[in-house]
Design an enzyme around this catalytic site. Structure first.
Site, mmCIF file in Angstrom:
data_model
loop_
_atom_site.group_PDB
_atom_site.id
_atom_site.type_symbol
_atom_site.label_atom_id
_atom_site.label_comp_id
_atom_site.label_asym_id
_atom_site.label_seq_id
_atom_site.Cartn_x
_atom_site.Cartn_y
_atom_site.Cartn_z
ATOM 1 N N ASP A 249 0.818 -1.216 0.000
ATOM 2 C CA ASP A 249 0.000 0.000 0.000
ATOM 3 C C ASP A 249 0.847 1.259 0.000
ATOM 4 O OD1 ASP A 249 1.048 -0.195 2.502
ATOM 5 O OD2 ASP A 249 -0.762 0.423 3.551
ATOM 6 N N LYS A 250 2.135 1.137 -0.286
ATOM 7 C CA LYS A 250 3.029 2.296 -0.269
ATOM 8 C C LYS A 250 3.329 2.747 -1.686
ATOM 9 C CE LYS A 250 3.885 2.859 4.160
ATOM 10 N NZ LYS A 250 3.580 4.095 4.872
ATOM 11 N N THR A 251 3.180 4.032 -1.943
ATOM 12 C CA THR A 251 3.563 4.588 -3.235
ATOM 13 C C THR A 251 5.080 4.499 -3.380
ATOM 14 O OG1 THR A 251 1.708 6.114 -3.164
ATOM 15 C CG2 THR A 251 3.475 6.612 -4.706
ATOM 16 N N PHE A 361 0.862 18.314 8.984
ATOM 17 C CA PHE A 361 -0.217 17.389 8.613
ATOM 18 C C PHE A 361 -0.309 16.253 9.614
ATOM 19 C CE2 PHE A 361 -1.580 13.465 6.577
ATOM 20 C CZ PHE A 361 -2.796 13.842 6.034
#
Length: 415
Positions: A249-251, A361
């Site tokens: 699930d990691k870019t 963020f």
């Protein structure tokens, strides 16, 4: 076979523990502030919760979990998160009604195992941090505990193996009772009955089965090690061969590294409709959209280069503006209201803007914010960016938003 299996298991476990200890068992010296205002050099293994640390301006490796009290710090948290992007930590808010939570105030925390690249002074003040957790209570300690004592995994293979052993036990019990009754009826001696009946149980349920399984796992682990594949949970080896699909699930693992700026979709003059997409962001006229793009980010200057989230970097570089920070070696500049200033290139339109306060963020809030002020006026402006769903909830008057925003979001998402 049982003795060999137990011996190999003990040797391998001890070897893994020594390797883990040599990896995580580090110590250092750091300055600790005392009640009388003096600073004392202390070994990090002697730290206790409640100590106030003086984080050096050149950075250090954190040996405890601490919350930042004053100043800013730039950290490399790749050892914990796997992300190589530097993270900026801000001091915890000074409020009487504040209830501290390590998860909620993670943007103010300096975690064990992370590297402080540099700190920023506020005037002549020292960058201070309060020790919250040490040893096994830290975030890194929890990671080590999960390696030493992995949680039980409920694999279907494990459940089936237990059912198989139970079935063998039932068969052995039936055979044991049948043999016992028939031998008694035939008048066989008690010694022979015990030997033959109990021998049937050992044949149906081999006592060397656990040892054989252990030896098999150890052999498989050694073969994997020769291929530079390390396994912290040997029990998972038995089921790893049945895996036929692995998802990440990691870019960057499934896609190419790096991002390109496609463009922006500004609102028209009325603000209720969207204008045509602008591919060249450097031609964007001065306004709130441009000001938000050049200020609402977590970019910092390190060794003369811009560092930060790749998305923020691409967005800022596309505008063509310049980011300037006060020199870390010149502490007096941090008495200014604007430690970070963004300005357009020479000859370009726009006025310089100072970033007064930055709120990094957080995944729980799904947004980040900054408070800015133009160098030529006295007006403060807050810019916020985040997920469209969260930003929509912050708008008090939804009718002021562009009407085609949702359709445009869906169009760009699946472009």
């Amino acid at each position: 076979m049982s003795v060999f299996g137990i011996t190999m298991s003990v040797i391998q476990t001890r070897r893994n523990q020594k390797a883990l200890m040599s990896t995580v068992g580090t110590t250092d010296w750091i300055g600790v502030c005392r009640d009388n205002g003096t600073s004392e050099r202390l070994e990090t293994r002697l730290l206790v919760p409640g100590d106030v640390l003086e984080v050096p301006p050149t950075g250090c490796h954190m040996q405890c979990d601490a919350v930042l009290l004053s100043g800013n710090a730039i950290l490399d948290e790749s050892s914990l998160t796997g992300e190589s992007v530097p993270v900026t930590k801000t001091p915890v808010p000074c409020r009487r009604d504040l209830v501290f939570s390590a998860k909620e105030h993670a943007r103010h925390m300096l975690f064990t195992g992370t590297k402080v690249i540099q700190t920023r002074y506020i005037g002549s003040e020292r960058v201070l941090a309060l020790v919250v957790n040490t040893g096994n209570s830290t975030v890194k300690g929890g990671l080590i505990r999960s390696i030493l004592y992995p949680p039980p995994v409920d694999y279907k293979f494990e459940r089936d193996s237990y059912q198989f052993v139970k079935l063998l036990g039932v068969i052995a019990a039936i055979g044991f009772l049948y043999t016992l009754v028939t031998k008694i009826v035939r008048g066989v001696s008690a010694t022979k009955i015990a030997i033959e009946s109990l021998d049937l149980i050992t044949i149906a349920v081999p006592p060397a089965l656990p040892a054989a399984m252990t030896v098999g796992r150890m052999n498989a682990q050694q073969r994997l090690k020769k291929k530079a594949i390390y396994c912290i949970s040997p029990r998972s080896i038995n089921v790893s061969g049945s895996i036929d699909c692995v998802c990440f699930d990691k870019t960057g693992t499934l896609t190419e590294e790096g991002l390109d700026m496609w463009g922006v979709v500004p609102a028209d003059g009325s603000g209720t409709n969207l204008a045509a997409p602008l591919r060249d962001v450097s031609r964007l006229p001065p306004g709130h959209l441009l000001s938000g793009m050049v200020t609402c980010h977590s970019i910092t200057v390190m060794c003369g280069e811009l560092k930060g989230d790749p998305l923020d970097l691409k967005m800022f570089e596309a505008t063509g503006w310049i980011l300037e920070e006060a020199n870390v070696e010149d502490h007096s500049k941090y008495d200014l209201l604007f430690p970070t200033v963004v300005r357009p290139q020479d000859g370009a339109e726009g006025e310089a803007i100072g970033i007064v306060r930055s709120f990094p963020f957080t995944s729980t809030l799904q947004r980040m914010s900054v408070v800015t002020r133009g160098l030529s006026d006295n007006h403060f402006t807050a810019y916020c960016k985040g997920s469209p769903e969260m930003i929509h909830t912050l708008c008090q008057q939804v009718r002021t938003l562009p009407q085609q925003r949702q359709q445009q979001i869906v169009k760009l998402t699946f472009k």
